[in-house]
Design an enzyme around this catalytic site. Structure first.
Site, PDB file in Angstrom:
ATOM      1  N   SER A  73       2.354  -7.264  -1.010  1.00  0.00           N
ATOM      2  CA  SER A  73       2.208  -7.535  -2.453  1.00  0.00           C
ATOM      3  C   SER A  73       3.359  -8.402  -2.939  1.00  0.00           C
ATOM      4  O   SER A  73       3.242  -9.120  -3.928  1.00  0.00           O
ATOM      5  CB  SER A  73       2.195  -6.224  -3.238  1.00  0.00           C
ATOM      6  N   LYS A  87       0.830  -0.057   9.211  1.00  0.00           N
ATOM      7  CA  LYS A  87       1.928  -0.049  10.183  1.00  0.00           C
ATOM      8  C   LYS A  87       3.060  -0.974   9.747  1.00  0.00           C
ATOM      9  O   LYS A  87       4.160  -0.905  10.277  1.00  0.00           O
ATOM     10  CB  LYS A  87       1.417  -0.526  11.545  1.00  0.00           C
ATOM     11  N   LYS A  88       2.790  -1.877   8.805  1.00  0.00           N
ATOM     12  CA  LYS A  88       3.838  -2.797   8.357  1.00  0.00           C
ATOM     13  C   LYS A  88       5.037  -2.016   7.803  1.00  0.00           C
ATOM     14  O   LYS A  88       6.177  -2.386   8.037  1.00  0.00           O
ATOM     15  CB  LYS A  88       3.316  -3.769   7.303  1.00  0.00           C
ATOM     16  N   ASP A  89       4.743  -0.943   7.067  1.00  0.00           N
ATOM     17  CA  ASP A  89       5.823  -0.091   6.561  1.00  0.00           C
ATOM     18  C   ASP A  89       6.044   1.030   7.574  1.00  0.00           C
ATOM     19  O   ASP A  89       5.734   2.200   7.319  1.00  0.00           O
ATOM     20  CB  ASP A  89       5.448   0.460   5.188  1.00  0.00           C
ATOM     21  N   GLN A 143      10.807   5.593  -6.197  1.00  0.00           N
ATOM     22  CA  GLN A 143      11.139   4.953  -4.917  1.00  0.00           C
ATOM     23  C   GLN A 143      11.830   3.603  -5.109  1.00  0.00           C
ATOM     24  O   GLN A 143      12.120   2.909  -4.148  1.00  0.00           O
ATOM     25  CB  GLN A 143       9.906   4.835  -4.034  1.00  0.00           C
ATOM     26  N   GLY A 153      -4.611  -6.493   3.262  1.00  0.00           N
ATOM     27  CA  GLY A 153      -4.009  -5.385   4.001  1.00  0.00           C
ATOM     28  C   GLY A 153      -4.545  -4.054   3.457  1.00  0.00           C
ATOM     29  O   GLY A 153      -4.951  -3.165   4.221  1.00  0.00           O
ATOM     30  N   HIS A 154      -4.571  -3.921   2.127  1.00  0.00           N
ATOM     31  CA  HIS A 154      -5.119  -2.700   1.524  1.00  0.00           C
ATOM     32  C   HIS A 154      -6.612  -2.579   1.852  1.00  0.00           C
ATOM     33  O   HIS A 154      -7.114  -1.483   2.110  1.00  0.00           O
ATOM     34  CB  HIS A 154      -4.946  -2.726   0.001  1.00  0.00           C
ATOM     35  N   GLY A 159      -0.942  -0.815  -6.003  1.00  0.00           N
ATOM     36  CA  GLY A 159      -1.700  -1.894  -6.633  1.00  0.00           C
ATOM     37  C   GLY A 159      -1.348  -3.255  -6.074  1.00  0.00           C
ATOM     38  O   GLY A 159      -0.775  -3.362  -4.988  1.00  0.00           O
ATOM     39  N   VAL A 170      -2.144  -6.697   8.592  1.00  0.00           N
ATOM     40  CA  VAL A 170      -3.005  -7.877   8.444  1.00  0.00           C
ATOM     41  C   VAL A 170      -2.099  -9.072   8.166  1.00  0.00           C
ATOM     42  O   VAL A 170      -1.142  -8.967   7.392  1.00  0.00           O
ATOM     43  CB  VAL A 170      -4.023  -7.681   7.295  1.00  0.00           C
TER      44      VAL A 170
HETATM   45  O1  PAF Z   1       3.312   1.806   0.503  1.00  0.00           O
HETATM   46  C1  PAF Z   1       3.171   1.970  -0.730  1.00  0.00           C
HETATM   47  O2  PAF Z   1       2.431   1.242  -1.398  1.00  0.00           O
HETATM   48  C2  PAF Z   1       3.931   3.096  -1.414  1.00  0.00           C
HETATM   49  O3  PAF Z   1       5.179   3.298  -0.839  1.00  0.00           O
HETATM   50  C3  PAF Z   1       3.138   4.405  -1.481  1.00  0.00           C
HETATM   51  C4  PAF Z   1       2.879   4.971  -0.100  1.00  0.00           C
HETATM   52  C5  PAF Z   1       1.814   4.196  -2.202  1.00  0.00           C
HETATM   53  C6  PAF Z   1       3.944   5.463  -2.258  1.00  0.00           C
HETATM   54  O4  PAF Z   1       4.230   5.039  -3.541  1.00  0.00           O
END
Ligand code: PAF
Length: 273
Positions: free
Chosen positions: A183, A145-147, A58, A33-34, A28, A173
């Site tokens: 975010s 790719k940022k992550d 996580q 970027g999303h 969310g 982006v």
């Molecule tokens: O990149 C994220 O937003 C999160 O790590 C993901 C892949 C949705 C998993 O919770």
């Protein structure tokens, strides 16, 4: 746009859909970027699903799980306008039970860089992505790719668990001044936002050095660390695309990564060289 929270309802609904399913998992607080992930999914699949789920497993104790930015109504609008077909909005109880089967990140790749300072983080990411994949059963899944480390580990999971899913990496982006969209950027004060620019500047400098044929990893990282002063740098690293540390950049095969704390906000960025 259909909105579903219940896993069984979603699975039943999806049985009636035809064509390729493109999936964008998110936590969310959606930004451009999303949107670029959703746009790409729309180009390549007939039915686009976005999930919004702030995954507790996580986050480590003391991290920002409780205050992770939540903008439910704005996120729904963004998905609707972007042409998302289905928004999956589960609650924690929909995803996790009491006594869980666990999935662990690999001992090496999952515990360097981001995984070194956040041990267990990637086990949480892989666990939830695995669950989401089993629920949604996508043909294609889109990740930024940022992550880069997350993307690498999810690609590895799909390969090692023999999943029939194509992982599509999508370019980062940036704001017009170079700041990578995240975010977490909303946590930055005005002054911190200025300081945060040192991250993309250091990567820009790295790309200039590479363009001048200066490829030695140590030299590039030294220059980057100078630019990053006085930020609290978690790591600067130069890796190949399999996430092995390398001594010298190989064009077309390398990634340069930075993690730094700006105020209380941990920011990541990288360039694929
Ligand atoms: O990149 C994220 O937003 C999160 O790590 C993901 C892949 C949705 C998993 O919770």
């Amino acid at each position: 746009m259909k909105i579903i929270s219940d896993v069984l309802e979603l699975k039943t609904y999806l049985k009636e859909q035809k064509g390729k399913v493109g999936f964008v998992p998110t936590m969310g607080a959606l930004h451009d970027g999303h949107l670029s992930l959703i746009k790409r999914a729309k180009e390549e699949s007939e039915f686009v699903i976005v999930s919004i789920f702030v995954n507790p497993t996580q986050f480590l104790a003391g991290e920002d799980f409780d205050k992770y930015p939540s903008r439910d109504e704005a996120d729904k609008k963004i998905c609707e306008v972007a042409g998302v077909d289905l928004l999956f909005l589960p609650q924690i109880e929909d995803i996790y039970g009491r006594d869980e089967v666990s999935l662990s990140a690999p001992n090496i790749r999952g515990y360097v860089l981001e995984g070194a300072t956040r041990p267990g983080h990637f086990s949480g990411v892989l666990t939830v992505v695995n669950k989401l994949f089993n629920i949604v059963n996508p043909d294609l899944a889109y990740f930024g790719k940022k992550d880069a480390q997350q993307l690498n580990l999810i690609t590895l999971m799909v390969k090692q668990l023999f999943m029939d899913i194509t992982i599509v990496p999508v370019d980062t982006v940036r704001e017009s001044d170079g700041l990578a969209l995240s975010s977490r950027n909303i946590y930055l004060s005005k002054d911190e936002r200025v300081e945060a620019l040192k991250i993309s500047k250091s990567l820009h400098e790295a790309s200039i050095l590479v363009s001048k044929n200066i490829l030695e990893a140590e030299l590039i990282m030294e220059k980057m660390l100078e630019i990053l002063q006085p930020l609290d740098v978690g790591y600067v690293a130069i890796l190949d695309r399999e996430f092995n540390f390398i001594k010298s950049v190989e064009i077309g095969k390398s990634v340069i990564l930075v993690e730094a704390l700006v105020g209380d906000t941990r920011l990541l960025d990288n360039i694929w060289i």
